[in-house]
Motif scaffolding. Structure first.
Motif, PDB file in Angstrom:
ATOM      1  N   LYS A 159     -53.402  -6.493  19.980  1.00  0.00           N
ATOM      2  CA  LYS A 159     -54.348  -5.709  20.777  1.00  0.00           C
ATOM      3  C   LYS A 159     -53.706  -5.229  22.072  1.00  0.00           C
ATOM      4  O   LYS A 159     -53.904  -4.103  22.502  1.00  0.00           O
ATOM      5  N   GLY A 160     -52.920  -6.098  22.685  1.00  0.00           N
ATOM      6  CA  GLY A 160     -52.280  -5.725  23.933  1.00  0.00           C
ATOM      7  C   GLY A 160     -51.257  -4.628  23.778  1.00  0.00           C
ATOM      8  O   GLY A 160     -50.832  -4.009  24.754  1.00  0.00           O
ATOM      9  N   GLN A 161     -50.808  -4.340  22.549  1.00  0.00           N
ATOM     10  CA  GLN A 161     -49.783  -3.335  22.313  1.00  0.00           C
ATOM     11  C   GLN A 161     -50.366  -1.977  21.937  1.00  0.00           C
ATOM     12  O   GLN A 161     -49.631  -1.004  21.814  1.00  0.00           O
ATOM     13  N   VAL A 162     -51.678  -1.865  21.728  1.00  0.00           N
ATOM     14  CA  VAL A 162     -52.299  -0.583  21.387  1.00  0.00           C
ATOM     15  C   VAL A 162     -52.366   0.274  22.645  1.00  0.00           C
ATOM     16  O   VAL A 162     -52.707  -0.196  23.721  1.00  0.00           O
ATOM     17  N   ARG A 163     -52.033   1.553  22.504  1.00  0.00           N
ATOM     18  CA  ARG A 163     -51.956   2.463  23.651  1.00  0.00           C
ATOM     19  C   ARG A 163     -53.149   3.397  23.719  1.00  0.00           C
ATOM     20  O   ARG A 163     -53.730   3.759  22.706  1.00  0.00           O
ATOM     21  N   ASN A 164     -53.466   3.807  24.953  1.00  0.00           N
ATOM     22  CA  ASN A 164     -54.439   4.869  25.196  1.00  0.00           C
ATOM     23  C   ASN A 164     -53.721   6.204  25.009  1.00  0.00           C
ATOM     24  O   ASN A 164     -52.849   6.566  25.802  1.00  0.00           O
ATOM     25  N   GLU A 165     -54.083   6.926  23.961  1.00  0.00           N
ATOM     26  CA  GLU A 165     -53.369   8.147  23.613  1.00  0.00           C
ATOM     27  C   GLU A 165     -53.594   9.287  24.615  1.00  0.00           C
ATOM     28  O   GLU A 165     -52.869  10.285  24.601  1.00  0.00           O
ATOM     29  N   ALA A 166     -54.602   9.154  25.467  1.00  0.00           N
ATOM     30  CA  ALA A 166     -54.899  10.230  26.424  1.00  0.00           C
ATOM     31  C   ALA A 166     -54.020  10.169  27.669  1.00  0.00           C
ATOM     32  O   ALA A 166     -53.985  11.126  28.449  1.00  0.00           O
ATOM     33  N   LEU A 167     -53.270   9.088  27.853  1.00  0.00           N
ATOM     34  CA  LEU A 167     -52.583   8.863  29.119  1.00  0.00           C
ATOM     35  C   LEU A 167     -51.546   9.940  29.441  1.00  0.00           C
ATOM     36  O   LEU A 167     -51.481  10.419  30.583  1.00  0.00           O
ATOM     37  N   ARG A 168     -50.725  10.284  28.483  1.00  0.00           N
ATOM     38  CA  ARG A 168     -49.639  11.234  28.777  1.00  0.00           C
ATOM     39  C   ARG A 168     -50.177  12.605  29.162  1.00  0.00           C
ATOM     40  O   ARG A 168     -49.670  13.255  30.088  1.00  0.00           O
ATOM     41  N   GLU A 169     -51.202  13.043  28.466  1.00  0.00           N
ATOM     42  CA  GLU A 169     -51.800  14.337  28.795  1.00  0.00           C
ATOM     43  C   GLU A 169     -52.441  14.305  30.183  1.00  0.00           C
ATOM     44  O   GLU A 169     -52.306  15.264  30.962  1.00  0.00           O
ATOM     45  N   LEU A 170     -53.125  13.209  30.492  1.00  0.00           N
ATOM     46  CA  LEU A 170     -53.727  13.074  31.822  1.00  0.00           C
ATOM     47  C   LEU A 170     -52.662  13.066  32.906  1.00  0.00           C
ATOM     48  O   LEU A 170     -52.845  13.660  33.980  1.00  0.00           O
ATOM     49  N   ARG A 171     -51.550  12.401  32.637  1.00  0.00           N
ATOM     50  CA  ARG A 171     -50.477  12.355  33.628  1.00  0.00           C
ATOM     51  C   ARG A 171     -49.955  13.755  33.942  1.00  0.00           C
ATOM     52  O   ARG A 171     -49.735  14.111  35.105  1.00  0.00           O
ATOM     53  N   VAL A 172     -49.739  14.563  32.911  1.00  0.00           N
ATOM     54  CA  VAL A 172     -49.227  15.922  33.119  1.00  0.00           C
ATOM     55  C   VAL A 172     -50.186  16.726  33.992  1.00  0.00           C
ATOM     56  O   VAL A 172     -49.773  17.392  34.957  1.00  0.00           O
TER      57      VAL A 172
END
Length: 482
Positions: free
Chosen positions: A126-139
């Motif tokens: 569970k701790g290794q699952v990523r939030n897929e929205a992060l990279r787009e939000l960062r940009v």
């Protein structure tokens, strides 16, 4: 580090107004934890007369134009319909609407991340699952930041995104900028606390001069195990007008717990329960103290009480785990620590406590995995040169001592003179006793004891008859078995 600057706390009425104002701003943006912190502090101060209540900030033209969409989106946001909220905020131009738009997208990604984690997955996965929205939000946030278009709240969100992407150096810079842009927002200060690893790093930061900084420094001293400085800072804050603050009482209790002043810590946690009987926050730390003192009736009562309040909180699961551990029901204890980790994989105390239970069950490989996770995840928890930050150390020594008594396997876990996490397993009782004596001798040379610290005694010490003893039947948790 200077003591609390009294001039900054000279006008408590102005501070109260600021707390009321920031509470309203955070509430509009769905920042519930910052709302709670500011509200608890405001509650500890005297009420303001009607003519002193701060008015709502005036709306800008952009605010007025976005008002209907913002009200609609916020209603969806409060129902955790984050994608729906973001949809109706697209194209809005006000700072408030932009933050809620980006924050909704961030929380949508967090929710999807959790939804993808099925029950069959363990805490590690569970701790290794990523939030897929992060990279787009960062940009998108990076572009706005470069153009100087992010306010204090948006800077805070940008910092959170960077931290989630493990861009920690950049995150620290953004959180510092957020504290300058909006010094009253506790969320930015707290995020900084989680990223600062040593006193040198703390001293290197250029932070705004504001009364909130004193709360930050007190919290930071506790995190860095500078307990004497932390207690002095909290005592100054109480003398400045925050004597009724349950937040400060809880922080002082945790500080005494960290230096193993069990009597003072127990006294304060009981005082906290008296003032805030439905509080769950920090109750797992309280249960560790009850465990160390083998206070079975009190721990049983606490577990019963928290199950009635909210049986699905991480702290409740840890308390129940401690309860079963004290009753030597180690399989049940491990199950509840596992449940705590499913709710929050970053709960480092639960990892350590689960490791203890696996050791008691002689499942060495599982124990090593449990101990390894927090050590690899956040190194500052285990690499302090003076006092261990591991909140479970007292419990661990108690378990070790009890295992000499029983001739069972021994686990010694803690920090010794800055050498890192020490995990040693002995089957022989006498070898374990000899090792503990050696470790105790080294620790006495390399770190001060709680009495050597000469910490200020903020509250009266615990007397033998101040802890309530409630005789209750063994805990029936059949309805919440994992």
């Amino acid at each position: 580090m200077a003591a609390t600057r009294s001039s900054e706390f000279g006008d408590l009425v102005q501070i109260k107004k600021q707390l009321i104002s920031i509470t309203a701003q955070c509430k509009e943006r769905g920042l519930v934890h910052s709302v709670k912190w500011a509200s608890e502090l405001a509650f500890s101060l005297d009420p303001l007369p009607l003519n002193e209540i701060p008015p709502a900030p005036e709306l800008t033209e952009e605010d007025a134009r976005d008002l209907d969409a913002l009200c609609l989106a916020k209603s969806y946001f409060d129902l955790k319909e984050y994608d729906r909220a973001a949809y109706f905020l697209r194209g809005c131009r006000s700072q408030k609407a932009y933050f809620l738009y980006m924050y909704s997208r961030y929380l949508s990604g967090e929710k999807k991340k959790d939804d993808e984690t099925v029950d069959s997955l363990g805490p590690l996965e569970k701790g290794q699952v990523r939030n897929e929205a992060l990279r787009e939000l960062r940009v998108e946030l990076s572009k706005k930041h470069s153009a100087g278009e992010l306010d204090g709240f948006a800077l805070y969100l940008y910092g959170v995104v960077l931290r989630k992407l493990d861009l920690l150096k950049e995150a620290v810079e953004i959180f510092v900028a957020a504290t300058h842009a909006l010094p009253l927002h506790w969320g930015s200060w707290l995020e900084l606390c989680n990223l600062i690893t040593n006193i040198e790093m703390l001293k290197s930061l250029s932070l705004p001069e504001c009364w909130v900084r004193d709360f930050f420094m007190a919290h930071m001293f506790t995190e860095l195990q500078m307990i004497k400085e932390a207690l002095q800072k909290y005592q100054s804050l109480m003398e400045a007008g925050f004597a009724k603050s349950t937040y400060i009482i809880s922080q002082i209790a945790v500080a005494y717990h960290n230096i193993r002043d069990i009597d003072q810590a127990l006294y304060l946690f009981n005082e906290l329960r008296e003032q805030d009987p439905f509080r769950i926050e920090n109750m797992d730390t309280f249960s560790n103290l009850l465990y160390v003192r083998s206070m079975k009736p009190e721990l049983s009562y606490l577990a019963h009480n928290l199950v009635e309040i909210d049986k699905y909180r991480v702290e409740t699961c840890c308390v129940i785990g401690n309860y079963y551990s004290l009753r030597s029901q180690h399989e049940k204890a491990a199950l509840y620590f596992q449940r705590a980790l499913k709710l929050n994989p970053r709960c480092l105390g639960a990892w350590t406590l689960m490791g203890h239970e696996y050791m008691e069950m002689k499942n060495t490989s599982a124990a090593i995995q449990a101990y390894r996770y927090p050590k690899n995840k956040i190194s500052k928890d285990y690499l302090q040169p003076h006092l261990e930050k591991n909140h479970s150390f007292n419990k661990c020594l108690s378990i070790s001592s009890a295992s000499w008594n029983k001739g069972a396997s021994v686990i010694i876990s803690g920090v010794t003179c800055g050498t890192g996490l020490l995990i040693i397993v002995f089957q022989a009782r006498e070898e374990g006793k000899a090792l503990l004596r050696q470790i105790s001798a080294v620790r006495e040379q390399g770190e001060p004891s709680s009495t050597d610290l000469s910490v200020p005694c903020v509250f009266n010490p615990l007397s033998n008859n101040t802890t309530p003893v409630r005789r209750v039947s063994p805990l029936d948790l059949s309805s919440v078995t994992p």
